[in-house]
Structure formats: structure tokens, C-alpha cells
Design an enzyme around this catalytic site. Structure first.
Site, short mmCIF file in Angstrom:
data_model
loop_
_atom_site.label_atom_id
_atom_site.label_comp_id
_atom_site.label_asym_id
_atom_site.label_seq_id
_atom_site.Cartn_x
_atom_site.Cartn_y
_atom_site.Cartn_z
N GLU A 228 -1.06 -8.60 5.09
CA GLU A 228 -1.00 -8.67 6.57
C GLU A 228 -2.39 -8.46 7.16
OE1 GLU A 228 -0.48 -6.07 4.87
OE2 GLU A 228 -1.17 -4.31 5.98
N CYS B 204 0.84 -1.20 0.00
CA CYS B 204 0.00 0.00 0.00
C CYS B 204 0.88 1.25 0.00
CB CYS B 204 -0.97 -0.04 1.18
SG CYS B 204 -2.32 1.12 1.02
N HIS C 37 -3.56 -5.64 1.10
CA HIS C 37 -2.85 -5.85 2.37
C HIS C 37 -2.81 -7.32 2.75
CE1 HIS C 37 -2.50 -1.63 3.79
NE2 HIS C 37 -3.56 -1.44 3.03
#
Lengths: 273, 998
Positions: free
Chosen positions: A226, A96, A224
Site C-alpha cells: 500500500e 508488516c 508495504h
């Protein structure tokens, strides 16, 4: 046990550092959250790490183009160290805001070993607003990307206002030709989004969601990974759990697809040495 | 020398910002613009060489792939150009980061008189655009004259060399800071000064203040430091501390409550004490999980043995009403400082929002400063930027439209944090200041921001007057400070921490110095944004992003070094003492010297008359309404009512999953588009414990009785948590009251006594329900005076008062997030159950409102009975017997069955004859009554027996099935088909009002 070490940048408005470090820990690395200034003042050295992560967030508020000021600060103070880090065969991941930073640094796309040329951009979403939504992705199986090996399709959250991948035609052709386009937005059934909102959430050309350098060791993406560190992160997990239960199965038994991406990175380093 | 860099996207690139404005101009005013290009303007008021300017242009402000730029005006085609920029003194966040970036890339420092200002100009192409159109777009879409200035150029006016010219919004005060002594010869004299200086001293407080300063002993002490009569800074300190905002004088007031029906009079001495403090302390004894309540910036509960969660809620109504974006971003960023200042500091993990505004498409005669649509857009965007840039997930929120909020909108913001149970071996929730500790101000600098709130708006503007009364929060600066302070906390460097919000240093130091019993503050040390502030202004300024921290002198070096590493400004501005005095100096001259205990002694209590006229006495009645025949179209129309309809566009622009903790998202279901009952996060990433969080807001019932408004609101907030799998035995609450003025005045507030009675009744309900459901109030706030004056069509003005409103936030701990459930129906063949009883309770309902009625039979909570059911449902969820659960809220059973079906994207067959009812014999009553205490639950057929066994003797009935097809079918009491409509059609109707918004 393991001595794969991941450096996760923090500070100056970055905000995905905790979960990114957590994801690397789940993947078997030793992850350290390191303030940008600790790298610059030399109290922490890049030489002690094999993976460096530029995380999500709003560095410097993203007031002058997302990731721009972070890139300039890194380049001004650490330029050569970064290049050396890449040259040594280490891994760099940008998620990002980190992806935005990598393209502004020129670490991506890294054509012809030039890691300082800005030739692609991430600009304002065509929809005109920040957007948080889970999207479907297709992984390019021919990509050299070290992070996505063995992966095919996956779902991840996007959370950005400036994620529209843009470049001129020649650059795009070159990226496609070199299999540097790693992930692309698709419809939920896996067919190409073809620019259609909300499947392609930002208007990226060729539905590009993430690219790597020619070596596959520098990787940036807008979604994302994560953000999918636990099975309950998935927006439909309660539905899936109920369905599996009726089949006598359980949910959440293995690592999530998000964590697999980090595991790939850790295994790459382990296998290298 | 000033330089002006213009930056734009390359001409062939899509300009999303311009497109958004084009669309708004068309939708709002019917103005047709063919094309708009956005040009960013960076004005650099500093000296640089040509070479340096090139570096600035190329490295920082121009993306070679997407942008073009020039130090002379860009030749962008237009018929009209609108330029807009900030007024002097308004926080220019991009301007500040530009300075940081330039300093870094050129390795230079900006001087005190040098700065960077950002602004924008828009080139609009369209043959039909008139000068009036261009001005309307400037003033009603782009700029707000409270904080911004603008200029409109036609293509004929435009000079392609000079462009917009050089507009430098620099604050120049040319003022020598002065302390003024205030004469207190008589009460009248002090009252006059109070009015002139906007001190807002309460008339009843004035004798107490005078008595203090006229006391011989006090005067003797004061003379020793060179003071006699009070100084302006001292009176400002007293005024801030005694304000209703800080001191909650209304809630601590004396109410003479009279029930006009029975003639019974009740004296209620202190609503806060009797309805909030006493019940919460009583519950604290019973609930060992309550860690810290009633004294700190937020309350704390036990998460696990190593962590406490903290929660608080605020409103930011008046500023948002004037400048929606600035007010809302300041509100959310501000409330996030409360957990940061709780205990020795808490990490922020989640936020929530609630907006009450006028109807979005209002086109009536009243003229609010901002149209409801523009106001709502601004509020949404303010919380978006404040939350997203803070890196805190915004997981839950609600919007409510009602004309009563046209006078003043409500912006609720809620913050949840988490702290370790111990810091450096000591309890993290405890803190105190000690004599010798240094007073350190961290974060932003001080300007004339927020001084005396909105009263400043009547001042006349000049070119360089700071427009400081409305602020713009700066999440970037605060995020850096947040990271820094948590690291300092973990290193054991923080003795005490609190935020600078309302009242600025006056509140934060005044309150923290009570622990050590004294302080000495050197005001000249406080870093300022610009010179020329008076001492009292430095003391009470509400400039944002600041925390006050007490640091032991032995830790000072480490604290400041860490601060420097995080690029956060921290300054020692004094020290805590045990002198019993608040002692302020400026360049070694004393400007304030008052006793620490002055504020806690001797001030008179506020008093109110409250007269309760029951709904019947007010001639409320049940409408004479025969049963409808067309239930399908009726249900579709109810789904499309603004307060029911999908507001997905808001959730999607809020990052609701940053930090990677998301378990139950704001939108769930197969297509991830239906609202969940509550949010659940997993705030400690290596634990499977969760925090469930929800809010409820049903002010419509106040039109009948605010007692039941509060009771039903709390009940809804509780059910929302139960529906996702939270534990009924551990629920914490936060009450946020927003009430119109309750002080009776024959002309200005003729119904003040009724509003006061409503407040008393509301607080009684708060106490009753919290005790019944065993909910300690972890935090709470009140915002009175939710009234506004709006101009009408003929030059007359109208006082508009909001509905008596209370938002209730609920929070609970989930032992294992893997057992959480969502509200959407799951699998065809599953049984649909209703829990609870449907009564004749359509009063104040969405159904009545649809026809323009209020009614009489307001929903009532039977807490003891409901609690048994809630425990049983919690148990069933823990046993994993439940496939989905959803509370029945606004709109009743019909609307909420539709929600469950839309979530699952599956049909449903329902038999109303099987719904347990009391006093209801019509289909519309069953479908639309808003009786509390009810859930819709779906169960796998194989779990039916076990489930029913858990609910033996309880109000539980199987009323239908989830079907494989997509038809939503409801059979009426007599077995007839009432509704047969596809789920897609339901969804289309529900999404129609706002579905096109992004």
C-alpha cells in the site's frame, strides 16, 4: 458496481489503515476501516466481507513483541470467527504489523489446516534498528498465493524494526517445499540477497519477506504494497520520468505494482463467485 | 504478591540489542565484551493463580519460536549482570500495555494498588571486564540516573534463586492534598515565597499581583467563596500564564537598541507585534490562502477548497539536554498535539526535526551531563519512536554540530496536519467555548510529571519519590486519542479542542475559558496516576498525552461512547461559564477564584538594553589566506566535515513514508542516498496536489551578524521549496528562535546587550524577508536561555552559550506532484546551469570554519533581485523544462555540485570561468563562497533554448555538462584542471564520518 468488500482494521496504534483502504479502493473493492473493538462488540460483522486486512502500525506499541498483543486480543474475542472466515474461502492479508499478528495468531503458516499453531516468528532486525528503505523482491511463481499471481519482481518499501523471519530448519523446508514462501528479498538485479544487508534488510532466513498458507488465501509480508499506491511513491520516479520523457513516453499510466497486488485479491474474489 | 518473569531470546538466536551495546562499549570506552544477552524482566505486582501466571507467560510474553522465559532467574551465562529499571513515577509504556494485555486475556481488572513494571538485565561475558567497566556501561550507555536506577552484579555476587530481587518502583506519596494560602503582606514576602516554591514570579509582576488580591472589591467577592489571600493554586496559575514560555515576555518586551557606530538609538516596542504580527496580518490581506494565523495552536493555509493544512514548530531543549530520549520523544509527541488541537482538530500528516548538539566525538575538558554522542543517539531514538509509533512520516530534518550547544542542546520538532475545510457544515478552523459546554480531559492521567520543569532535579531522591520532572512520551496512548478525536470531530461532537502542554490544565482551561469568559473546574474529578497530589499540582502538572475538549452536554453520551470504543479515557472535569471567573473547587471547596481578565491587564512589560557593535567594531576581519593548490583533497575534506557529511543513518530509522503519501523522500538519487532539498507529500490520497516542506538552520553566520543569519536562513528555506517544484507565490513560514539569555548582567551575562541587539536585528531580518518574499508566519515559537554551565578539568565551571539560532520552516502547495523534481543529475549530456551570482561572501562559511576562521564578509540576501529568479525557476519547473534543481547551501558551489553528481551517480565537467561572479577573482571564492540566491540546475539539451529564453536578463549561465563517465572534473577560472576525482571517491569521503552507523 463491485461487491467485493475489504475490511481494514484500525485502532490500538495501527497506522496504515487509510492508505490500505485507499489501495483497495483503487483496486476496485469497497474498503471499510473498522475499529478492532467494533468487530469484537459485534457492531460490524466479518460475514459482510470477503477480504480482511491486518495493517501496519504499532499495535499496543509493539512493546511485548510486534503483533503479539493484537493476536491475543483477536484470538480471545474472535478466534472462531476468524477461522470460519478463512474456512469460507475468503482472503486474509497481513502487512508488516499485520504479518506479525498473523504468525502470532497461527493463521500463518497454517500447516495441515492448523490455523492456531505458532511455528514461525518475526523478530528484531539483525541490523539492530528500525529501517525504512525500498527493497527488491522476487515472487515465487509456483506459490499458490492469490495476491501475487502474474507477478515476478517488484520493489516495495520496508519500514520495520522486527521483520527478521525466523523458524527452525524443518519448518523452513516445509514452507519452501510447499511453495508457501511467496516473496524473498533480492539484490536490485534480481539475484538472491543471500542474507546480505541491506538487500536483505533484517537478516530473515532464506531472505523470506512474505509467506502464505497452503491454500494461498492467507498472505503475510513485511514490505508495504500500500506504500506503492501512486507512481510518485517510488524513490526513483523523478529519474524514470525524465528517462521516459526523452523517449517520448509518459510515467504513471497504469496501476503501480503495489496496487496490482490488491487487484489480484479483488479479482480472486470476483472470479470465485 | 509480586511475580517476576524473565524473558530472553533462545540462546542460539542473534541478540541485536546486546550486539549494539557491545559495539558501543567498544567504541565509546574501549571495553571489550565478548557477548551480551538481553533479558526482559516483567514484574507483576498483583495476585494471580499459578494457572493465570502460566497463561500470562505463554500467551503474552513468550514467543515459542524465538524466546525462553521463567518466573525464576534465567540461567544466562555472564561475568557481570547489569539490571536497570525506571525510577518511581517514570512513564513505563511497556508496563502499561502489559496491564492492558493481561486484563484482556484473563478478563480481570487490576486494582489501584496493582501494577506491572518492566525492566531489563544484561548478562555480559568478558574476562577483562572490571567492576568499573560494568558500572560505566550501566551509567553511561544503558541508564540515565534522572529516570532510571540500576544494579551491577558480578557472577560471584549472583544468587541464582533470588536474581535481581523484587524491585517495585511504586509511587507512594502518603500525602493529603492541601491548599496553602500565601501571605502577601509585602512585595518582599511574596518574592520570598515565590523563590521557595519555585514559582518563578517576575519581580516586576509582584506588585501587580499583590494589588489585585488587596483590592477591596476583589476581596469582597473572594470572601463569599471562602477565600482572602491568594492560594498556591492561584499563584501557580498566574506564574504559568505569565512565564516567558507561555507569554513570550521577551519578544513582547521593550528594547532600547543603540547602534554604537552611529550612536543612533531606536526604541523597539514589542518585537512580536512589529516583526511578526503586523507583517503577517498585512500579508494575510494580500494572500487569500492564509486561513488562520496568530491565535490557535498552529496556523492554517489553504490546501484545496476542501482541505486546509496546518503547521507549527516547537523546541524541547532543556528536557532533552537532561534525558535525551525522554526529552525528544516527549517533544515530538507533544508537538503533534498542536495540530490535533488546531481548529476543531487536524490529522497529522508529516513531521520534521532539527538537532543542534556538541561535536559527536568531543573529548575535551568540559563535562556535560550526557556526552554529545550519547545525547545525539538518545535524541535520534526518541524522535524515532515518537514519530514511527504515531504513524506520522518524518520527512525532513537536519543535524548541526557546534561546541556552543554543549551547554544546552537544541531539539526542534515540527508538525504538519490537515483538516477538512468544514465540519458538520461549519468552518473547521473556527472554534469557541460557550457557557454550559462541558470541560473534558481526554487521554493520559495526571501525575507529578513536568511540574516546574527542571528545577525539581535538585531534589533529593528516595526509593518512592516520583522522578517526574523528566517525562517519556507515550505515542501509543496518543495515537488512540488522535484517532478517537478525529472521529468525534467528524461527527460534530467537538466545540473546542486544545492540548495540554506547558502549564497543563492551567493553560488549556485558562485559555479556552476566555472564549466563554469563565469556567468551573472540579479538580477531584481529574483522573490521577497515583493518590496524594496537591490541588495545585493537579492543576499545573504537564503529564503528557492529554487534550482538553469542550463538548455540548447534549453530545456527551455519544462522545463518551466513542471514547470507550477507542479505549481512551475521557472525564468531565467541569464546565465553561460566562461568570468572568476562573473558579476551581476540590470536593466542593473553592481553591481558586480569580477574574478571567486578570492576566490581560496591568502587568509591566519586560525591558532590555541592546547595544550593537558592528562586526568591524568587534575587529572581525577577512583572514589572510592564500589560494590553495590542492583542490581535490580540499573538496574531499570539506565533504567529510560533520556538518556536511551524510547522515543517512538518521533518515533510515525514521519512517518517512507511512500514510502512503511520499512523493519526494529525504534521500533521493540513483542510489537513494543523497539529501533532497525538501520533502513533498500527497496528503490527500485521491488528489494530485502536494505539500512541500523544508527547513533551514545556519547559525554560523550569527558570529558575524544575526540579521544576515536570519535573512540567509529564510532564503535557504525558500530555495529548498522552489528546488522541488513548489509555487513561489504560496509559501508559509514558521520561525523557531533559540537564543541565549539577553538580559544584561555585569557578572552573569556581560555580553547580554550584544545578544539583545542580535535578537532585535534577527527580528528585523525576519520582518524584511517575510515582506519581501511574501511569507506569512503561520506559526512560531521562541526558546530563550540557551545557556548551560559545564564543569571543567579543575573543578571550575564555564558558562556556555549557544550561537544565536533560528530554524526556519517553509511550506508550500504543489499543484501537481507529477511535476515535482529532485536534485540528482539525470542523464549524460544534460547541461549544468548556475542561477544567481557568486559574491565575495566567505564570512562564516564552512570553508573558513575548516581553517578555524570566522571572517567578515557574511552572505547577504538581495531579496527583490532573487525573487525574480525564483519566479522564473518556478515557471521553468511548471513547464517541465528542468531535469534537476538543487540550491547552493552550506559549503558553497563546490560541495553542492558534488551533491548533484553524487545523486545522479554520473560524472560532471564544470568550467568555473563561466560562473557569474561579483568581486571574486579566485577559484576558492567561486567554489566555497556561500552567497545565497543560487541554484544548480540540469537541463536536457533539447530544452536549452526554451530555458535560456525564460532567464533572459537574469543571472543564469551554463557552466558544464553531465558526463557518461564517473569523473567529477572542475576547471578553474584560467582553464586549469582544479579537481578530477571519481564520484565514488566523493561519496566515500562524504559517507566516511557516519557511514558505518545504522
Amino acid at each position: 458496481m463491485t461487491d467485493v468488500r475489504a475490511l481494514v482494521l484500525t485502532g490500538y496504534g495501527l497506522n496504515c489503515d487509510h492508505e490500505t483502504a485507499h489501495a483497495f479502493a483503487l483496486a476496485g473493492a469497497r474498503a471499510s476501516r473498522v475499529h478492532i473493538n467494533s468487530l469484537i462488540d459485534g457492531s460490524v460483522g466479518l460475514k459482510d466481507f470477503q477480504i480482511m486486512v491486518f495493517v501496519g502500525g504499532f499495535s499496543w506499541g509493539d512493546d511485548h513483541g510486534a503483533g503479539v498483543i493484537q493476536a491475543v486480543r483477536m484470538k480471545t474475542h474472535l478466534g472462531d470467527n476468524l477461522l470460519e472466515f478463512v474456512e469460507k474461502g475468503n482472503l486474509v492479508l497481513g502487512i508488516c504489523n499485520g504479518f506479525q499478528t498473523l504468525v502470532n495468531l497461527g493463521l500463518l503458516p497454517g500447516f495441515s489446516d492448523d490455523y492456531q499453531q505458532r511455528s514461525v516468528a518475526l523478530t528484531f532486525n539483525d541490523c539492530g534498528n528500525f529501517r525504512d528503505e525500498w527493497i527488491s523482491l522476487k515472487v515465487n511463481p509456483s506459490s499458490p498465493c492469490a495476491f501475487t499471481r502474474g507477478m515476478n519482481r517488484l520493489e516495495l518499501p520496508i519500514r520495520h524494526g522486527e521483520g527478521k523471519f525466523f523458524s527452525d530448519k524443518d519448518t523452513i523446508q516445509r514452507l519452501m517445499g510447499g511453495n508457501q514462501v511467496v516473496v524473498q528479498y533480492t539484490r536490485p538485479d534480481g539475484s538472491p540477497a543471500n542474507g546480505k544487508f541491506p538487500f536483505n534488510p533484517n537478516g530473515s532466513v532464506f531472505d523470506v519477506a512474505g509467506i502464505c498458507d497452503p491454500s494461498g488465501r492467507v498472505f503475510g509480508l513485511m514490505p508495504h504494497p500500500e506504500g506503492y499506491n501512486h507512481f510518485t511513491n517510488h524513490p526513483n520516479w523523478t529519474r524514470l520520468k525524465e528517462r521516459l520523457k526523452r523517449e517520448g513516453r509518459r510515467i504513471g499510466t497504469g496501476p503501480t505494482p503495489g496496487i496490482l497486488l490488491f487487484k489480484n485479491a479483488v479479482e480472486f474474489i470476483e472470479n470465485r463467485s | 504478591m509480586a511475580f517476576r518473569l524473565e524473558i530472553a531470546l533462545k540462546p542460539d538466536l542473534f541478540d541485536a540489542e546486546g550486539e549494539g551495546i557491545r559495539q558501543k562499549a567498544k567504541d565509546y570506552f574501549g571495553i571489550n565484551i565478548e557477548k551480551i544477552r538481553t533479558i526482559h524482566v516483567v514484574t507483576i505486582d498483583a495476585d494471580f493463580t499459578a494457572e493465570q501466571l502460566t497463561i500470562i507467560q505463554k500467551e503474552l510474553f513468550t514467543n515459542p519460536v524465538t524466546q525462553i522465559s521463567s518466573y525464576s532467574p534465567l540461567p544466562v551465562e555472564f561475568d557481570w549482570t547489569v539490571w536497570m529499571g525506571f525510577r518511581p513515577g517514570v512513564k513505563d509504556n511497556p508496563g502499561d500495555t502489559a496491564i492492558e494485555a493481561i486484563e484482556d486475556v484473563l478478563q480481570v481488572r487490576f486494582g489501584p494498588d496493582e501494577a506491572v513494571y518492566t525492566s531489563k538485565r544484561y548478562g555480559m561475558v568478558g574476562k577483562g571486564i572490571s567492576s568499573e567497566d560494568a558500572n560505566q556501561i550501566a551509567s553511561e550507555i544503558l541508564a540515565n540516573d534522572i529516570i532510571q536506577q540500576w544494579k551491577v552484579f558480578s557472577s560471584a555476587d549472583w544468587d541464582s534463586e533470588t536474581g535481581i530481587g523484587f524491585i517495585i518502583p511504586k509511587v507512594i506519596l502518603n500525602h493529603t492534598p492541601t491548599v496553602t494560602t500565601i501571605p502577601i503582606g509585602s512585595d518582599a514576602e511574596l518574592k520570598k515565597v515565590s523563590d521557595e516554591r519555585n514559582l518563578a514570579l517576575h519581580p516586576n509582576d509582584i506588585p501587580t499581583i499583590r494589588a489585585y488580591f488587596l483590592d477591596k472589591d476583589i476581596q469582597t467577592h473572594r470572601k463569599r467563596v471562602g477565600l482572602l489571600d491568594p492560594t498556591d493554586i492561584e499563584l501557580e496559575y498566574i506564574s504559568q500564564a505569565r512565564s516567558d514560555h507561555c507569554n513570550h515576555n521577551t519578544f513582547r518586551g521593550l528594547f532600547r537598541y543603540r547602534d554604537e557606530e552611529t550612536g543612533e538609538e531606536t526604541i523597539v516596542d514589542n518585537l512580536f507585534k512589529t516583526c511578526i504580527e503586523v507583517p503577517t496580518l498585512e500579508l494575510k490581506k494580500k494572500k487569500p490562502w492564509v486561513i488562520s494565523v496568530l491565535w490557535d495552536n498552529a496556523g492554517a493555509g489553504l490546501f484545496d477548497k476542501d482541505h486546509y493544512y496546518v503547521i507549527t514548530g516547537e523546541t524541547h531543549n532543556s528536557p532533552s539536554n537532561i534525558e535525551a530520549y525522554g526529552g525528544a520523544i516527549t517533544g515530538i509527541v507533544g508537538v503533534y498535539r498542536d495540530p490535533l488541537g488546531t481548529g476543531k482538530g487536524s490529522k497529522l500528516v508529516m513531521g520534521g526535526y532539527g538537532y543542534c548538539v556538541g561535536p559527536r566525538d568531543y573529548e575535551g575538558a568540559l563535562k556535560p551531563h550526557l556526552s554529545p554522542r550519547r545525547l545525539l543517539d538518545g535524541v535520534i531514538e526518541g524522535v524515532r519512536d515518537g514519530g514511527n509509533k504515531s504513524g506520522i512520516p518524518t520527512t525532513f530534518g537536519q543535524v548541526l554540530f557546534h561546541p556552543g550547544y554543549m551547554g544546552k542542546c537544541l531539539v526542534f520538532v515540527t508538525a504538519v496536519g490537515i483538516m477538512p475545510a468544514e465540519v458538520d457544515g461549519a468552518p473547521a478552523e473556527q472554534k469557541k467555548t460557550s457557557p454550559g459546554d462541558l470541560i473534558i480531559m481526554c487521554g493520559g492521567r495526571v501525575g507529578k510529571d513536568g511540574i516546574h520543569g527542571v528545577t525539581a532535579s535538585s531534589e533529593v531522591y528516595s526509593e518512592h519519590t516520583p522522578a517526574g520532572h523528566v517525562q517519556i512520551g507515550d505515542p501509543y496512548t496518543q495515537k488512540k486519542m488522535h484517532d478517537f478525536l478525529l472521529e468525534s470531530r467528524d461527527q460534530g461532537l467537538i466545540q473546542f479542542i486544545t492540548d495540554n502542554g506547558g502549564g497543563g490544565l492551567s493553560s488549556s482551561i485558562g485559555e479556552s475559558a476566555r472564549f466563554s469568559n469563565g469556567c468551573e473546574v472540579r479538580l477531584q474529578e481529574v483522573p490521577l496516576k497515583y493518590e496524594g497530589l496537591n490541588q495545585w499540582e493537579i492543576w499545573v502538572s504537564e503529564s503528557q498525552e492529554r487534550m482538553t475538549v469542550a463538548v455540548n452536554p447534549t453530545h456527551l453520551d455519544r462522545f463518551l461512547a466513542l471514547s470507550g470504543q477507542h479505549a481512551v479515557e475521557s472525564t468531565v472535569i467541569g464546565r465553561y461559564t460566562d461568570s468572568g471567573k476562573l473558579h476551581i473547587t476540590y470536593n466542593d471547596e473553592t481553591c481558586a477564584y480569580v477574574d478571567m481578565d486578570l492576566l490581560t491587564s496591568g502587568f509591566p512589560q519586560w525591558e532590555f538594553d541592546a547595544k550593537w557593535l558592528s562586526p568591524k567594531r568587534r575587529c572581525l576581519f577577512e583572514p589572510v589566506l592564500n589560494e590553495p593548490a590542492k583542490y581535490g583533497p580540499l573538496l574531499l575534506d570539506l565533504l567529510a566535515r560533520p556538518n556536511i557529511a551524510s547522515k543517512e543513518w538518521i533518515c533510515r530509522q525514521y519512517d518517512h513514508e507511512v500514510q502512503g503519501t511520499s512523493v519526494i523522500k529525504p534521500l533521493v538519487g540513483e542510489n537513494r542516498d543523497v539529501n533532497s532539498d525538501a520533502a513533498v507529500i500527497r496528503p490527500v490520497l485521491d488528489s494530485n496536489k502536494g505539500l512541500a516542506f523544508a527547513q533551514a538552520l545556519i547559525p554560523g553566520y550569527s558570529a558575524i551578524d544575526a540579521y544576515h543569519m536570519v535573512a540567509c536562513t529564510i532564503d535557504e528555506a525558500v530555495r529548498r521549496l522552489i528546488a522541488v517544484g513548489a509555487d513561489f507565490e504560496h509559501i508559509g513560514g514558521v520561525d523557531n528562535f533559540c537564543w541565549p539569555n539577553i538580559q544584561y548582567h555585569a557578572d552573569e551575562n556581560p555580553d547580554g546587550r550584544q545578544k539583545a541587539a542580535q535578537l532585535v536585528r534577527a527580528c528585523w531580518a525576519l520582518k524584511d524577508l517575510c515582506l519581501a518574499y511574501e511569507i506569512p508566519l503561520l506559526s512560531g515559537k521562541d526558546s530563550m536561555y540557551v545557556d548551560g554551565y559545564l564543569m571543567g578539568r579543575y573543578g571550575e565551571s564555564h558558562k556556555i552559550s549557544a550561537l544565536e539560532t533560528m530554524q526556519f520552516s517553509s511550506i508550500g502547495v504543489v499543484d501537481d506532484v507529477a511535476k515535482c523534481i529532485s536534485m540528482d543529475s539525470k542523464i549524460p549530456g544534460d547541461r549544468v546551469y548556475i542561477l544567481g551570482v557568486t559574491g565575495d561572501e566567505l564570512g562564516g562559511s564552512e570553508y573558513y570554519e575548516h581553517f578555524g576562521y570566522v571572517g567578515l564578509n557574511v552572505p547577504r540576501v538581495d531579496a527583490d533581485r532573487f525573487a525574480v529568479l525564483y519566479r522564473a525557476l518556478s515557471h521553468a519547473v511548471r513547464e517541465e523544462l528542468v531535469a534537476s534543481a538543487h540550491g547552493v547551501y552550506r559549503g558553497g558551489l563546490g560541495v553542492h555540485l558534488a551533491m548533484v553528481a553524487m545523486g545522479g551517480n554520473r560524472g560532471m565537467r564544470i568550467d568555473l570561468a563561466k560562473v557569474p561572479v561579483t568581486g571574486v577573482d579566485r577559484n576558492d571564492g567561486v567554489l566555497f563562497s556561500e552567497s545565497p540566491g543560487r541554484f544548480i540546475v540540469t537541463i536536457a539539451p533539447e530544452n536549452e533554448a526554451k530555458f535560456e529564453n525564460l532567464f533572459k536578463q537574469l543571472d543564469c549561465s551554463c557552466i558544464g555538462t553531465v558526463t557518461r563517465d564517473s569523473e567529477f572534473i572542475i576547471h578553474g577560472i584560467k582553464g586549469e584542471v582544479l579537481v578530477s576525482v571519481s564520484v565514488k571517491k566523493l561519496k566515500d569521503a562524504w559517507k566516511r564520518p557516519f557511514g558505518d552507523l545504522i
